[in-house]
Design a protein around this motif. Structure first.
Motif, PDB file in Angstrom:
ATOM      1  N   PRO A  64     -19.179  18.707 -63.095  1.00 48.12           N
ATOM      2  CA  PRO A  64     -20.648  18.581 -62.993  1.00 48.12           C
ATOM      3  C   PRO A  64     -21.266  19.663 -62.119  1.00 48.12           C
ATOM      4  N   LEU A  65     -20.564  20.046 -61.073  1.00 48.11           N
ATOM      5  CA  LEU A  65     -21.092  21.078 -60.171  1.00 48.11           C
ATOM      6  C   LEU A  65     -21.229  22.413 -60.904  1.00 48.11           C
ATOM      7  N   ASP A  66     -20.221  22.757 -61.726  1.00 46.35           N
ATOM      8  CA  ASP A  66     -20.303  24.007 -62.494  1.00 46.35           C
ATOM      9  C   ASP A  66     -21.433  23.935 -63.518  1.00 46.35           C
ATOM     10  N   TYR A  67     -21.630  22.753 -64.106  1.00 44.06           N
ATOM     11  CA  TYR A  67     -22.729  22.622 -65.066  1.00 44.06           C
ATOM     12  C   TYR A  67     -24.074  22.819 -64.364  1.00 44.06           C
ATOM     13  N   MET A  68     -24.210  22.175 -63.219  1.00 44.29           N
ATOM     14  CA  MET A  68     -25.459  22.274 -62.470  1.00 44.29           C
ATOM     15  C   MET A  68     -25.775  23.730 -62.122  1.00 44.29           C
ATOM     16  N   LYS A  69     -24.732  24.451 -61.683  1.00 49.66           N
ATOM     17  CA  LYS A  69     -24.933  25.864 -61.328  1.00 49.66           C
ATOM     18  C   LYS A  69     -25.341  26.679 -62.557  1.00 49.66           C
ATOM     19  N   ALA A  70     -24.773  26.330 -63.702  1.00 52.41           N
ATOM     20  CA  ALA A  70     -25.075  27.075 -64.932  1.00 52.41           C
ATOM     21  C   ALA A  70     -26.549  26.915 -65.314  1.00 52.41           C
ATOM     22  N   GLU A  71     -27.062  25.709 -65.230  1.00 50.29           N
ATOM     23  CA  GLU A  71     -28.481  25.501 -65.568  1.00 50.29           C
ATOM     24  C   GLU A  71     -29.383  26.241 -64.573  1.00 50.29           C
ATOM     25  N   ARG A  72     -28.991  26.223 -63.323  1.00 52.68           N
ATOM     26  CA  ARG A  72     -29.783  26.936 -62.315  1.00 52.68           C
ATOM     27  C   ARG A  72     -29.752  28.444 -62.562  1.00 52.68           C
ATOM     28  N   TYR A  73     -28.548  28.930 -62.912  1.00 46.99           N
ATOM     29  CA  TYR A  73     -28.386  30.362 -63.193  1.00 46.99           C
ATOM     30  C   TYR A  73     -29.297  30.769 -64.354  1.00 46.99           C
ATOM     31  N   ALA A  74     -29.314  29.942 -65.405  1.00 45.27           N
ATOM     32  CA  ALA A  74     -30.144  30.242 -66.571  1.00 45.27           C
ATOM     33  C   ALA A  74     -31.615  30.303 -66.170  1.00 45.27           C
ATOM     34  N   LEU A  75     -32.052  29.321 -65.394  1.00 48.46           N
ATOM     35  CA  LEU A  75     -33.462  29.283 -64.975  1.00 48.46           C
ATOM     36  C   LEU A  75     -33.842  30.514 -64.167  1.00 48.46           C
ATOM     37  N   SER A  76     -32.994  30.869 -63.207  1.00 54.31           N
ATOM     38  CA  SER A  76     -33.362  31.966 -62.313  1.00 54.31           C
ATOM     39  C   SER A  76     -33.230  33.328 -62.991  1.00 54.31           C
ATOM     40  N   ASN A  77     -32.549  33.388 -64.143  1.00 53.89           N
ATOM     41  CA  ASN A  77     -32.420  34.668 -64.852  1.00 53.89           C
ATOM     42  C   ASN A  77     -33.211  34.692 -66.164  1.00 53.89           C
ATOM     43  N   ASP A  78     -34.099  33.733 -66.312  1.00 56.72           N
ATOM     44  CA  ASP A  78     -34.943  33.649 -67.508  1.00 56.72           C
ATOM     45  C   ASP A  78     -34.108  33.635 -68.793  1.00 56.72           C
ATOM     46  N   LEU A  79     -33.037  32.884 -68.764  1.00 57.22           N
ATOM     47  CA  LEU A  79     -32.172  32.722 -69.925  1.00 57.22           C
ATOM     48  C   LEU A  79     -32.110  31.241 -70.293  1.00 57.22           C
ATOM     49  N   THR A  80     -31.527  30.950 -71.439  1.00 51.63           N
ATOM     50  CA  THR A  80     -31.292  29.568 -71.828  1.00 51.63           C
ATOM     51  C   THR A  80     -29.790  29.335 -71.913  1.00 51.63           C
ATOM     52  N   LEU A  81     -29.341  28.236 -71.347  1.00 52.16           N
ATOM     53  CA  LEU A  81     -27.939  27.838 -71.512  1.00 52.16           C
ATOM     54  C   LEU A  81     -27.810  27.347 -72.956  1.00 52.16           C
ATOM     55  N   LEU A  82     -27.150  28.148 -73.785  1.00 51.35           N
ATOM     56  CA  LEU A  82     -27.135  27.859 -75.225  1.00 51.35           C
ATOM     57  C   LEU A  82     -25.933  27.019 -75.655  1.00 51.35           C
ATOM     58  N   GLY A  83     -24.884  26.994 -74.835  1.00 46.26           N
ATOM     59  CA  GLY A  83     -23.747  26.188 -75.247  1.00 46.26           C
ATOM     60  C   GLY A  83     -22.487  26.437 -74.446  1.00 46.26           C
ATOM     61  N   VAL A  84     -21.403  25.950 -75.032  1.00 46.97           N
ATOM     62  CA  VAL A  84     -20.101  25.912 -74.359  1.00 46.97           C
ATOM     63  C   VAL A  84     -19.061  26.532 -75.291  1.00 46.97           C
ATOM     64  N   TYR A  85     -18.170  27.335 -74.729  1.00 43.71           N
ATOM     65  CA  TYR A  85     -17.034  27.806 -75.536  1.00 43.71           C
ATOM     66  C   TYR A  85     -15.750  27.204 -74.992  1.00 43.71           C
TER      67      TYR A  85
END
Lengths: 143, 90
Positions: A64-85
């Motif tokens: 969950p912590l890695d997921y939370m960081k990913a959403e924050r990263y997307a927001l602060s870089n004007d990107l969208t978290l599009l999915g998981v590989y």
């Protein structure tokens, strides 16, 4: 079939992770943009630790912590978290029943088949919520 | 106001908005505020009793609320709250 364009550098990150992690499953996130018609473009992929306890050759989990960081990263870089590989070591790049059971709507799920340590194929899938099944996306790599 | 980050799979319930702001003073109040203004979202993240579903985690800053006071965890005006779905597969 929905379009999924992957920038070459992002593809390289995912494929290298799949090979490096073999015979275990790798996993990670990817980011980019979606256009109004649902077509997606992945500009960046990010390796995440497989936090699954036990046999990682057949399962992956993202903390969950890695997921939370990913959403924050997307927001602060004007990107969208599009999915998981993730990878399927010595198995086809087709979603398993476990993948379907855990699938979230919206996300693209890229699966990389690695056979005997070498890349076989990369395919991507998106959940059709009404049908309760995955539909394949049309993947193109942008060189 | 406290800010709550909406995970991408749930943004169709927030008209595509990535974040929501609320004057709520606890996690429960902020989540209730969010659910009240986002049709359909409540069924996704809350159970029949109105509590957060077990596979949904909530963080305030870098802290999992299960390690704090759960949904009663207080939030201040600068708090950043994250809703986190479980990610796994095989």
């Amino acid at each position: 079939m929905q379009q999924l364009v992957i920038h070459k550098e992002a593809e390289k990150v995912m494929l290298a992770d799949a090979v490096d992690t073999f015979p275990n499953e790798c996993c990670g996130f990817f980011y980019g943009k979606e256009t109004a018609d649902g077509a997606r473009q992945i500009t960046e992929a990010q390796i995440v630790v497989n936090s699954k306890e036990g046999d990682q050759r057949r399962r992956f989990e993202i903390s969950p912590l890695d997921y939370m960081k990913a959403e924050r990263y997307a927001l602060s870089n004007d990107l969208t978290l599009l999915g998981v590989y993730h990878s399927h070591p010595n198995h086809p790049a087709v979603p398993s029943v476990h993948d379907l059971a855990k699938a979230l709507p919206y996300f693209s799920y890229i699966i990389i088949s690695v056979m005997d340590g070498e890349i076989n194929v990369l395919r991507s899938w998106r959940l059709n919520e009404e049908k309760g099944e995955f539909e394949e996306e049309n993947v193109k790599v942008l060189v | 106001m406290a800010k709550i980050i909406i995970p991408t799979p749930l943004r169709k319930f927030t008209n595509g908005e990535a974040a929501f702001e609320s004057n709520g003073g606890t996690v429960k109040e902020v989540v209730a505020d969010l659910v009240a203004s986002s049709a359909g979202l409540g069924e996704q993240i809350l159970d029949g009793s109105g509590n957060l579903r077990s596979f949904i985690k909530v963080y305030v800053g870098d802290e999992d609320i299960s390690a704090l006071d759960g949904e009663a965890t207080s939030v201040d005006a600068n708090a950043v709250i994250s809703i986190v779905p479980a990610i796994a597969g095989g």
